[in-house]
Design a protein around this motif. Structure first.
Motif, PDB file in Angstrom:
ATOM      1  N   LEU A  75       0.501   0.796   6.562  1.00 16.26           N
ATOM      2  CA  LEU A  75      -0.830   0.224   6.697  1.00 16.26           C
ATOM      3  C   LEU A  75      -0.732  -1.186   6.137  1.00 16.26           C
ATOM      4  O   LEU A  75      -0.503  -1.377   4.938  1.00 16.26           O
ATOM      5  CB  LEU A  75      -1.857   1.060   5.927  1.00 16.26           C
ATOM      6  CG  LEU A  75      -3.295   0.553   5.913  1.00 16.26           C
ATOM      7  CD1 LEU A  75      -3.842   0.421   7.323  1.00 16.26           C
ATOM      8  CD2 LEU A  75      -4.168   1.493   5.091  1.00 16.26           C
ATOM      9  N   LYS A  76      -0.885  -2.192   7.016  1.00 17.16           N
ATOM     10  CA  LYS A  76      -0.675  -3.583   6.618  1.00 17.16           C
ATOM     11  C   LYS A  76      -1.921  -4.417   6.863  1.00 17.16           C
ATOM     12  O   LYS A  76      -2.566  -4.296   7.910  1.00 17.16           O
ATOM     13  CB  LYS A  76       0.484  -4.207   7.420  1.00 17.16           C
ATOM     14  CG  LYS A  76       1.847  -3.616   7.173  1.00 17.16           C
ATOM     15  CD  LYS A  76       2.897  -4.371   7.982  1.00 17.16           C
ATOM     16  CE  LYS A  76       4.285  -3.797   7.782  1.00 17.16           C
ATOM     17  NZ  LYS A  76       5.303  -4.547   8.567  1.00 17.16           N
ATOM     18  N   HIS A  91      -0.116  -7.645   2.992  1.00 18.76           N
ATOM     19  CA  HIS A  91      -0.357  -6.676   1.916  1.00 18.76           C
ATOM     20  C   HIS A  91      -0.194  -5.304   2.542  1.00 18.76           C
ATOM     21  O   HIS A  91      -0.856  -4.987   3.532  1.00 18.76           O
ATOM     22  CB  HIS A  91      -1.762  -6.855   1.344  1.00 18.76           C
ATOM     23  CG  HIS A  91      -2.092  -5.891   0.249  1.00 18.76           C
ATOM     24  ND1 HIS A  91      -1.320  -5.778  -0.890  1.00 18.76           N
ATOM     25  CD2 HIS A  91      -3.105  -4.993   0.118  1.00 18.76           C
ATOM     26  CE1 HIS A  91      -1.852  -4.853  -1.684  1.00 18.76           C
ATOM     27  NE2 HIS A  91      -2.921  -4.359  -1.099  1.00 18.76           N
ATOM     28  N   GLU A  92       0.687  -4.467   1.973  1.00 12.61           N
ATOM     29  CA  GLU A  92       1.140  -3.279   2.692  1.00 12.61           C
ATOM     30  C   GLU A  92       1.099  -2.030   1.834  1.00 12.61           C
ATOM     31  O   GLU A  92       1.395  -2.046   0.643  1.00 12.61           O
ATOM     32  CB  GLU A  92       2.578  -3.500   3.185  1.00 12.61           C
ATOM     33  CG  GLU A  92       3.143  -2.353   4.005  1.00 12.61           C
ATOM     34  CD  GLU A  92       4.501  -2.692   4.588  1.00 12.61           C
ATOM     35  OE1 GLU A  92       4.987  -1.911   5.412  1.00 12.61           O
ATOM     36  OE2 GLU A  92       5.068  -3.745   4.221  1.00 12.61           O
ATOM     37  N   LEU A  93       0.707  -0.923   2.470  1.00 12.76           N
ATOM     38  CA  LEU A  93       0.843   0.412   1.907  1.00 12.76           C
ATOM     39  C   LEU A  93       1.832   1.165   2.784  1.00 12.76           C
ATOM     40  O   LEU A  93       1.666   1.216   4.003  1.00 12.76           O
ATOM     41  CB  LEU A  93      -0.502   1.147   1.892  1.00 12.76           C
ATOM     42  CG  LEU A  93      -0.453   2.634   1.561  1.00 12.76           C
ATOM     43  CD1 LEU A  93      -0.168   2.839   0.070  1.00 12.76           C
ATOM     44  CD2 LEU A  93      -1.756   3.330   1.930  1.00 12.76           C
ATOM     45  N   VAL A  94       2.858   1.767   2.184  1.00 15.30           N
ATOM     46  CA  VAL A  94       3.877   2.506   2.928  1.00 15.30           C
ATOM     47  C   VAL A  94       3.855   3.968   2.482  1.00 15.30           C
ATOM     48  O   VAL A  94       3.905   4.261   1.290  1.00 15.30           O
ATOM     49  CB  VAL A  94       5.286   1.922   2.703  1.00 15.30           C
ATOM     50  CG1 VAL A  94       6.314   2.696   3.529  1.00 15.30           C
ATOM     51  CG2 VAL A  94       5.319   0.448   3.052  1.00 15.30           C
ATOM     52  N   GLN A 128      -2.816  -3.689  10.601  1.00 15.48           N
ATOM     53  CA  GLN A 128      -1.860  -3.029  11.486  1.00 15.48           C
ATOM     54  C   GLN A 128      -1.558  -1.632  10.945  1.00 15.48           C
ATOM     55  O   GLN A 128      -1.236  -1.463   9.768  1.00 15.48           O
ATOM     56  CB  GLN A 128      -0.555  -3.810  11.572  1.00 15.48           C
ATOM     57  CG  GLN A 128       0.475  -3.167  12.504  1.00 15.48           C
ATOM     58  CD  GLN A 128       1.776  -3.937  12.536  1.00 15.48           C
ATOM     59  OE1 GLN A 128       2.683  -3.642  11.774  1.00 15.48           O
ATOM     60  NE2 GLN A 128       1.842  -4.941  13.415  1.00 15.48           N
ATOM     61  N   VAL A 129      -1.678  -0.631  11.814  1.00  8.39           N
ATOM     62  CA  VAL A 129      -1.269   0.737  11.497  1.00  8.39           C
ATOM     63  C   VAL A 129      -0.018   1.023  12.319  1.00  8.39           C
ATOM     64  O   VAL A 129      -0.051   0.945  13.547  1.00  8.39           O
ATOM     65  CB  VAL A 129      -2.381   1.750  11.829  1.00  8.39           C
ATOM     66  CG1 VAL A 129      -1.955   3.149  11.395  1.00  8.39           C
ATOM     67  CG2 VAL A 129      -3.692   1.357  11.160  1.00  8.39           C
ATOM     68  N   ARG A 130       1.067   1.335  11.627  1.00  9.39           N
ATOM     69  CA  ARG A 130       2.354   1.500  12.308  1.00  9.39           C
ATOM     70  C   ARG A 130       2.991   2.822  11.901  1.00  9.39           C
ATOM     71  O   ARG A 130       3.081   3.155  10.718  1.00  9.39           O
ATOM     72  CB  ARG A 130       3.299   0.350  11.954  1.00  9.39           C
ATOM     73  CG  ARG A 130       4.700   0.466  12.567  1.00  9.39           C
ATOM     74  CD  ARG A 130       5.588  -0.684  12.121  1.00  9.39           C
ATOM     75  NE  ARG A 130       5.120  -1.947  12.662  1.00  9.39           N
ATOM     76  CZ  ARG A 130       5.514  -2.463  13.824  1.00  9.39           C
ATOM     77  NH1 ARG A 130       6.384  -1.791  14.578  1.00  9.39           N
ATOM     78  NH2 ARG A 130       5.052  -3.617  14.247  1.00  9.39           N
TER      79      ARG A 130
END
Length: 805
Positions: A75-76, A91-94, A128-130
């Motif tokens: 989730l970026k 800024h990112e959540l992995v 961005q959801v990847r």
């Protein structure tokens, strides 16, 4: 691989499209990313705009993705310069823990306070959801704009100076007037020693600070509040109904008329909404039952807070909706002490995270919420009832009673860190209790802790797995009785294991590098292990180790290769679904549309998912009977149901089968798999319902005909109908040596014939294609009893009973 994806013209630079198509070169099963809600926008797709979000606010994302071959989910929050196209900020959540990669998105990302604002027309911002797989990735980019928080006024309003003294409802009226005139960021200061609410309540629904008299000296290293000079006394309740609210430097003292909950930070609206940015700093909660209630969760920080004289608990979360995760909360340098003089107080918890005994199967993710540097004086933590991802670090537990758990974990809980804590036993007390013997807990790390004094036991559990217990210090601790099992991984907390067909081993236990355990002052280490298991490493005096060797691991007690009809012993009626209706019905006749056929999928060690072959939906209940129902004698009507709610979720409703042999036949009780055996499925009229399954929460109810179910195998085919019985002849029946099956009158080609025991064991199988119409089966070696004959054609199956004597 076929990857399902739609191209949208959000990014126009050619290089980006080159990278995008490179990611699609895959083989295998279809991969799908579906977003259900992002930032409050329902069902967005790649290229949509999901509005704006302010700095420090929380961006919530819900959706689903294909779980097969998943490596990570990202989730970026991204900011690009449009020309030349350049990444400026990310800024990112992995999410890459395998336990979390379930195919379900229910997470959030907090926007940094200094994140770049989106008011520059030369830049582009989006979330961005990847989903990244072993051989490619799929993603969706959604425009949004990061805005600044409105500049806080930070006006200080002296309540006494502006509104003068008051009490009771007059005091509340003046507080409401003051709050209505304030703007976000303002502080309402109460400088008097005390304010008497006389049993009245008030709410805070604006992002402001409520503060008592400012402390002269800040001593924040203390555990608990310090130099609190203002008391709100005889307060009935306080509700926080906004994000970004701060309460500081006040003692909140509950009135005698206060109900079960004193203060609330829970969101009142259903749908998984949460308040964020709430803070309690240098606050005392005094008296009452549950002193602060977070409901489904809140993004809240407690720093230097004292919870004193509670009888129900300090801070409580209680999942009341079908939600998968809760916001992060922090508890730092806090102090907890219950009312030791209260009547009937038992194992009351400083903090309780309770996902409930409802049948919502997903373990509630607490997103690494942290309890750090706190003092629990005569109370403990319930960090899991069907919860996960909680850290307990650098805390001090003082124990006085063998009735109080210092840390309590139960019901499928997993991923807990217990590190750097002190467990001090003033008198013998209980340590870490991992409850519920068939609902295994796992991935628990207990490291760098210190035990002091005479303990009742260190850890009590039933066969957890992936347990690390390392580098703990016992040099100042000793057992109340060295003959007791003080490290006990075999304890039967709920007496259910006696009904299980197979005993339950533990596995992957690392117990090592702990000091002070070799001085003869400690008790017995007991555990169960599967014969030949090499995943268990125990460093403990060998004469104090008790191992129960298990020769066979738990497995399904019904055949997972078969489908079954579920028939009630009392009425002989079959359980089936009805199109457009959630409740399950029973009728005397079998169906021709597969609506009475059920697929059983085994989940280790003892559970099953029950899926209807007609509707493709799972058997479920929206809740089960709980301890509270027993205490309150609540016996509402609870129907067993089927809906498509769980079809796309990785975790399904669990069911537990209790097996009985009665008069040569096998029957099962069907019980919800997550409710501690407090309810079971029975037939009531034409419906399947739940009923209480225990007597005074102590003894199990004896099986009754309406609670017993026969599982009638119908074979493994998608279309299920019965031949006319007259088409088939089976003789002699009963048979003692040879059984003849005459299918010469059947007009369509047949594929196979099987004989199954009542437990689902395959006893005989034969291909029928090309045979003349007669099959002779040698049953001389069969045990006496009932068996099922199954004959399969292209799309139909005949099932019939045969008896061997």
């Amino acid at each position: 691989m076929k990857t399902i994806f739609k191209i949208h013209p959000i990014l126009v630079k050619p290089v980006l499209f080159i990278l995008f198509f490179w990611g699609l070169a895959t083989v295998g099963t279809a991969q799908v990313l579906t977003l259900q809600n992002v930032n409050g926008t329902d069902n967005p797709v790649h290229g949509n705009n999901v509005g704006s979000i302010a700095r420090t606010d929380t961006l919530f994302v819900k959706g689903t993705y294909t779980a097969e071959n998943i490596v990570s989910v990202h989730l970026k929050l991204l900011t690009y310069q449009k020309s030349p196209y350049t990444l400026l900020l990310s800024h990112e959540l992995v999410i890459n823990q395998s336990a979390d990669l379930t195919g379900i998105l229910d997470t959030f990302l907090v926007v940094p306070a200094d994140y770049m604002l989106g008011n520059n027309p030369d830049n582009s911002q989006f979330v961005q959801v990847r989903a990244a797989y072993t051989d490619n990735s799929i993603f969706a980019n959604l425009y949004l704009t990061v805005t600044d928080l409105p500049a806080p006024h930070q006006t200080l309003v002296d309540f006494d100076e502006v509104y003068e003294s008051a009490s009771g409802t007059s005091l509340v009226s003046k507080i409401n007037t003051a709050l209505s005139a304030m703007e976000m960021g303002d502080t309402l200061l109460f400088n008097s020693v005390d304010y008497d609410f006389e049993g009245a309540s008030f709410n805070v629904s604006k992002a402001v600070c409520i503060s008592g008299k400012m402390p002269v000296t800040i001593t924040s290293e203390r555990m608990g509040a310090y130099e609190v000079g203002t008391v709100f006394k005889n307060l009935n309740s306080l509700k926080i109904q906004s994000g970004n609210v701060t309460v500081a430097n006040i003692e909140l003292s509950a009135d005698e008329s206060t109900g079960y909950v004193f203060t609330r930070v829970s969101h009142a609206t259903d749908g998984g909404l949460y308040y964020s940015g709430i803070s309690f700093k240098n606050v005392v909660f005094r008296n009452g039952q549950v002193q602060c209630f977070g409901g489904n969760g809140a993004n809240v920080d407690f720093t230097n807070v004292s919870f004193i004289n509670f009888t129900g608990g300090g801070y409580y979360l209680n999942r009341s909706e079908s939600i998968d995760s809760a916001p992060f909360f922090s508890m730092k340098k806090c102090f907890f002490q219950p009312d030791f003089n209260a009547e009937g107080i038992f194992n009351v918890r400083a903090i309780s995270l309770d996902a409930g005994n409802t049948e919502y199967p997903v373990v509630w993710n607490q997103n690494n919420s942290t309890i750090d540097s706190c003092l629990m004086d005569g109370t403990g933590l319930g960090i899991s009832s069907k919860c996960s991802y909680v850290n307990v670090t650098n805390c001090h537990f003082k124990g006085y009673s063998l009735y109080v758990d210092m840390i309590h974990i139960e019901e499928f809980g997993h991923h807990f860190l217990i590190d750097g804590n002190t467990f001090e036993h003033i008198t013998p007390a209980r340590g870490i209790n991992i409850d519920r013997e068939i609902q295994q807990c796992h991935d628990i790390t207990i490291t760098n802790n210190k035990w002091i004094g005479q303990y009742g036991w260190i850890i009590s559990s039933h066969s957890p797995y992936n347990l690390v217990f390392e580098n703990n210090d016992f040099t100042e601790a000793w057992a109340k009785s060295t003959d007791d099992k003080t490290i006990d991984l075999t304890y039967d907390h709920g007496e259910e294991i006696q009904f299980a067909e197979y005993d339950l081993p533990t596995n992957n236990i690392q117990f090592r590098n702990n000091t002070g355990l070799d001085n003869g002052k400690h008790g017995v280490f007991a555990y169960k292990a599967l014969d030949g298991d090499e995943t268990i490493e125990i460093e403990y005096p060998s004469d104090k180790i008790q191992i129960t060797t298990i020769t066979e691991a738990p497995k399904s007690i019904v055949s997972n290769s078969l489908y079954y009809r579920i028939r009630n012993k009392l009425t002989g009626e079959y359980l089936h679904t009805v199109s457009g209706q959630s409740k399950l019905e029973l009728s005397p006749e079998t169906k021709t549309d597969s609506s009475d056929v059920w697929e059983f999928t085994f989940e280790y060690p003892y559970f099953y998912y029950l899926k209807n072959r007609g509707t493709k939906n799972y058997m479920e209940v929206y809740r089960s009977y709980t301890m509270g129902d027993y205490n309150n004698d609540t016996q509402e009507q609870l129907f067993v149901e089927q809906t498509d709610f769980f079809n796309e979720k990785a975790e399904k409703p669990r069911w537990y089968l209790r097996k009985y042999e009665i008069d040569g036949s096998t029957y099962y009780e069907i019980l919800p798999g997550g409710n501690e055996r407090k309810s079971r499925n029975v037939q009531v009229g034409q419906y399947m319902e739940l009923e209480f399954a225990k007597i005074e929460n102590k003894g199990q109810l004896d099986p009754e005909d309406d609670s017993l179910w026969e599982l009638v195998p119908v074979g493994s085919t998608v279309g299920i109908n019965d031949f006319e019985i007259g088409d088939l002849k089976v003789y002699p029946n009963p048979a003692s040596s040879r059984l003849t099956v005459d299918f010469s009158a059947v007009k369509e080609p047949l594929k196979s014939l099987q004989v199954y025991s009542v437990g689902g064991k395959l006893m005989y199988s034969s291909a029928l294609a090309g045979q003349e119409g007669l099959v002779t089966i040698d049953v001389a070696g069969f045990q006496k009893g009932l068996y099922f004959l199954s004959i399969e054609s292209g799309n139909r199956i005949l099932t019939d009973k045969i008896l061997v004597n």
